[in-house]
Motif scaffolding. Structure first.
Motif, PDB file in Angstrom:
ATOM      1  N   LEU A   1       0.681  -1.202  -0.060  1.00 66.61           N
ATOM      2  CA  LEU A   1      -0.316   0.000  -0.011  1.00 66.61           C
ATOM      3  C   LEU A   1       0.917   1.341   0.081  1.00 66.61           C
ATOM      4  O   LEU A   1       0.307   2.253   0.009  1.00 66.61           O
ATOM      5  CB  LEU A   1      -1.050   0.160   1.266  1.00 66.61           C
ATOM      6  CG  LEU A   1      -1.972  -1.190   1.405  1.00 66.61           C
ATOM      7  CD1 LEU A   1      -2.939  -0.846   2.260  1.00 66.61           C
ATOM      8  CD2 LEU A   1      -2.584  -1.423   0.040  1.00 66.61           C
ATOM      9  N   GLY A   2       2.144   1.164   0.034  1.00 65.94           N
ATOM     10  CA  GLY A   2       2.913   2.406  -0.113  1.00 65.94           C
ATOM     11  C   GLY A   2       3.987   2.693   0.996  1.00 65.94           C
ATOM     12  O   GLY A   2       3.402   2.138   2.409  1.00 65.94           O
ATOM     13  N   PRO A   3       5.023   3.174   1.078  1.00 69.57           N
ATOM     14  CA  PRO A   3       5.862   3.545   2.276  1.00 69.57           C
ATOM     15  C   PRO A   3       5.276   4.700   2.885  1.00 69.57           C
ATOM     16  O   PRO A   3       5.991   4.720   4.277  1.00 69.57           O
ATOM     17  CB  PRO A   3       7.380   4.021   1.498  1.00 69.57           C
ATOM     18  CG  PRO A   3       6.764   4.494   0.211  1.00 69.57           C
ATOM     19  CD  PRO A   3       5.558   3.754  -0.379  1.00 69.57           C
ATOM     20  N   HIS A   4       4.294   5.218   2.667  1.00 68.59           N
ATOM     21  CA  HIS A   4       3.829   6.666   3.390  1.00 68.59           C
ATOM     22  C   HIS A   4       3.014   6.009   4.726  1.00 68.59           C
ATOM     23  O   HIS A   4       2.771   6.793   5.521  1.00 68.59           O
ATOM     24  CB  HIS A   4       2.860   7.305   2.699  1.00 68.59           C
ATOM     25  CG  HIS A   4       1.738   6.627   2.061  1.00 68.59           C
ATOM     26  ND1 HIS A   4       1.748   5.578   1.221  1.00 68.59           N
ATOM     27  CD2 HIS A   4       0.334   6.930   2.099  1.00 68.59           C
ATOM     28  CE1 HIS A   4       0.526   5.312   0.844  1.00 68.59           C
ATOM     29  NE2 HIS A   4      -0.418   6.238   1.440  1.00 68.59           N
ATOM     30  N   LEU A   5       2.660   4.843   4.638  1.00 72.20           N
ATOM     31  CA  LEU A   5       2.025   4.004   5.713  1.00 72.20           C
ATOM     32  C   LEU A   5       2.938   3.585   6.716  1.00 72.20           C
ATOM     33  O   LEU A   5       3.484   2.815   6.549  1.00 72.20           O
ATOM     34  CB  LEU A   5       1.006   3.315   5.334  1.00 72.20           C
ATOM     35  CG  LEU A   5      -0.180   3.706   4.284  1.00 72.20           C
ATOM     36  CD1 LEU A   5      -1.018   2.550   3.942  1.00 72.20           C
ATOM     37  CD2 LEU A   5      -0.860   4.621   4.879  1.00 72.20           C
ATOM     38  N   ARG A   6       2.896   4.312   7.975  1.00 64.86           N
ATOM     39  CA  ARG A   6       3.989   3.704   9.043  1.00 64.86           C
ATOM     40  C   ARG A   6       3.149   3.444  10.309  1.00 64.86           C
ATOM     41  O   ARG A   6       2.249   4.070  10.720  1.00 64.86           O
ATOM     42  CB  ARG A   6       4.895   4.957   9.378  1.00 64.86           C
ATOM     43  CG  ARG A   6       5.632   5.445   7.969  1.00 64.86           C
ATOM     44  CD  ARG A   6       6.318   4.060   7.284  1.00 64.86           C
ATOM     45  NE  ARG A   6       7.227   3.394   8.281  1.00 64.86           N
ATOM     46  CZ  ARG A   6       7.548   2.263   8.084  1.00 64.86           C
ATOM     47  NH1 ARG A   6       7.161   1.455   7.078  1.00 64.86           N
ATOM     48  NH2 ARG A   6       8.416   1.663   8.918  1.00 64.86           N
ATOM     49  N   PRO A   7       3.693   2.418  10.978  1.00 63.06           N
ATOM     50  CA  PRO A   7       3.148   2.056  12.232  1.00 63.06           C
ATOM     51  C   PRO A   7       3.432   3.020  13.488  1.00 63.06           C
ATOM     52  O   PRO A   7       4.627   3.639  13.418  1.00 63.06           O
ATOM     53  CB  PRO A   7       4.157   0.740  12.606  1.00 63.06           C
ATOM     54  CG  PRO A   7       5.148   1.032  11.968  1.00 63.06           C
ATOM     55  CD  PRO A   7       4.988   1.700  10.798  1.00 63.06           C
ATOM     56  N   ILE A   8       2.586   3.302  14.199  1.00 60.66           N
ATOM     57  CA  ILE A   8       2.954   3.906  15.479  1.00 60.66           C
ATOM     58  C   ILE A   8       3.430   3.235  16.694  1.00 60.66           C
ATOM     59  O   ILE A   8       3.901   4.169  17.619  1.00 60.66           O
ATOM     60  CB  ILE A   8       1.627   4.937  15.862  1.00 60.66           C
ATOM     61  CG1 ILE A   8       0.571   3.717  16.428  1.00 60.66           C
ATOM     62  CG2 ILE A   8       0.800   5.679  15.081  1.00 60.66           C
ATOM     63  CD1 ILE A   8      -0.567   4.504  17.275  1.00 60.66           C
ATOM     64  N   GLN A   9       3.636   2.191  16.378  1.00 60.78           N
ATOM     65  CA  GLN A   9       4.091   0.992  17.328  1.00 60.78           C
ATOM     66  C   GLN A   9       5.395   0.476  16.800  1.00 60.78           C
ATOM     67  O   GLN A   9       5.625   0.687  15.654  1.00 60.78           O
ATOM     68  CB  GLN A   9       3.124   0.143  17.991  1.00 60.78           C
ATOM     69  CG  GLN A   9       2.484  -0.846  16.971  1.00 60.78           C
ATOM     70  CD  GLN A   9       1.613  -0.304  15.994  1.00 60.78           C
ATOM     71  OE1 GLN A   9       0.755   0.423  16.480  1.00 60.78           O
ATOM     72  NE2 GLN A   9       1.757  -0.633  14.797  1.00 60.78           N
ATOM     73  N   SER A  10       6.239  -0.382  17.626  1.00 57.27           N
ATOM     74  CA  SER A  10       6.963  -1.082  17.063  1.00 57.27           C
ATOM     75  C   SER A  10       6.907  -2.760  17.446  1.00 57.27           C
ATOM     76  O   SER A  10       6.341  -2.824  18.549  1.00 57.27           O
ATOM     77  CB  SER A  10       8.751  -0.823  17.578  1.00 57.27           C
ATOM     78  OG  SER A  10       8.727   0.610  17.195  1.00 57.27           O
ATOM     79  N   ASP A  11       7.551  -3.413  16.463  1.00 56.23           N
ATOM     80  CA  ASP A  11       7.510  -4.921  16.803  1.00 56.23           C
ATOM     81  C   ASP A  11       6.212  -5.621  16.979  1.00 56.23           C
ATOM     82  O   ASP A  11       5.993  -6.464  17.614  1.00 56.23           O
ATOM     83  CB  ASP A  11       8.143  -5.421  18.123  1.00 56.23           C
ATOM     84  CG  ASP A  11       9.616  -4.612  18.058  1.00 56.23           C
ATOM     85  OD1 ASP A  11      10.398  -4.645  16.882  1.00 56.23           O
ATOM     86  OD2 ASP A  11      10.323  -4.287  19.090  1.00 56.23           O
ATOM     87  N   VAL A  12       5.352  -5.102  15.989  1.00 57.67           N
ATOM     88  CA  VAL A  12       3.858  -5.656  16.175  1.00 57.67           C
ATOM     89  C   VAL A  12       3.780  -6.005  14.794  1.00 57.67           C
ATOM     90  O   VAL A  12       3.723  -5.431  13.713  1.00 57.67           O
ATOM     91  CB  VAL A  12       2.861  -4.561  16.332  1.00 57.67           C
ATOM     92  CG1 VAL A  12       1.438  -5.195  16.089  1.00 57.67           C
ATOM     93  CG2 VAL A  12       2.989  -3.998  17.902  1.00 57.67           C
ATOM     94  N   ARG A  13       3.033  -7.458  14.601  1.00 54.65           N
ATOM     95  CA  ARG A  13       2.697  -7.973  13.141  1.00 54.65           C
ATOM     96  C   ARG A  13       1.214  -8.315  13.337  1.00 54.65           C
ATOM     97  O   ARG A  13       0.955  -8.885  14.375  1.00 54.65           O
ATOM     98  CB  ARG A  13       3.505  -9.252  12.928  1.00 54.65           C
ATOM     99  CG  ARG A  13       3.035  -9.892  11.926  1.00 54.65           C
ATOM    100  CD  ARG A  13       4.104 -10.967  11.550  1.00 54.65           C
ATOM    101  NE  ARG A  13       5.482 -10.786  10.962  1.00 54.65           N
ATOM    102  CZ  ARG A  13       6.437 -11.524  10.842  1.00 54.65           C
ATOM    103  NH1 ARG A  13       6.388 -12.639  11.073  1.00 54.65           N
ATOM    104  NH2 ARG A  13       7.581 -10.986  10.630  1.00 54.65           N
TER     105      ARG A  13
END
Length: 247
Positions: free
Chosen positions: A38-50
């Motif tokens: 969906l593109g590199p502009h969508l970033r997580p607000i958390q880390s290490d979550v799948r």
């Protein structure tokens, strides 16, 4: 655009969704022929979550979250809310109150091309979010839109019921009809990567394992010892002008 809420769209079986989620975004993307991101502009607000779930889609007006409210009612266990707008909007259309309502319904997370706010609370709630921005700017509830219709994010069309896979690497959509094929291809890729990992740990080089020496030779790449005079100078370096000419 039709102002419509589609109810009860077909969804990918959760057993397939959960299996795809185990592989992660990069593996499934490669297994699908490098499609679906969906593109590199969508970033997580958390880390290490799948995360993985079935898409409930929202097409909203910029600066307006009315249709997100309408979408909450359509969500059920295992879903992921996927929100975009008719034109770019980074306003904070989603926050902790929405997440509370969605979590109660078993929704696994949010993917949105808008902004989000209340990020500390969202992390504390363990409600994962991938967004285009973090922005405290509020929105109104005044303009109709659509729920559970196909939406385009980046170069990918997401249909309701498709599989959304998201992690630190980004967000991917797998078409509902292709989930089984994606699982099989991902398993094959995992096996291939494990074999390569073992080989590399034993000292084999990618140049040899992937036949890249022949590629370098075909492209005219040569090996020159540092002691040799490459550019006619005493230091064995290639001058900037010569580098440009060769390019």
């Amino acid at each position: 655009m039709k102002n419509i809420v589609v109810t009860n769209p077909p969804r990918t079986p959760l057993a397939e969704v959960d299996e795809l989620g185990e592989f992660g975004v990069a593996t499934v993307h490669e297994a699908m022929g490098r499609t679906g991101l969906l593109g590199p502009h969508l970033r997580p607000i958390q880390s290490d979550v799948r995360m993985a779930g079935t898409a409930v889609t929202v097409l909203a007006w910029p600066g307006d979250n009315l249709m997100i409210h309408a979408a909450v009612e359509q969500c059920r266990e295992g879903d992921v809310l996927v929100v975009t707008t008719t034109s770019e909007s980074l306003d904070g259309a989603f926050g902790e109150l929405f997440a509370t309502a969605l979590q109660r319904r078993g929704v696994r997370g949010l993917v949105t091309t808008t902004g989000v706010r209340d990020t500390a609370e969202l992390r504390e709630m363990n409600f994962p979010v991938w967004s285009a921005a973090v922005h405290a700017q509020g929105t109104v509830k005044a303009t109709p839109g659509a729920v559970n219709v196909p939406v385009t994010i980046g170069r990918t069309v997401v249909h309701p019921g498709d599989v959304i896979v998201a992690d630190d690497d980004g967000v991917l959509s797998v078409p509902r009809a292709e989930a089984g094929t994606a699982i099989a291809s991902s398993k094959a890729r995992i096996a291939k990567e494990e074999a390569a990992r073992t080989a590399f740990s034993q000292g084999e080089l990618g140049l040899d394992r992937y036949g890249l020496r022949e590629v370098l030779e075909r492209l005219g790449v040569t090996y020159v010892d540092a002691s040799e005079d490459v550019a006619g100078g005493s230091d064995g370096t290639v001058g900037a002008a010569e580098s440009v000419d060769r390019a």
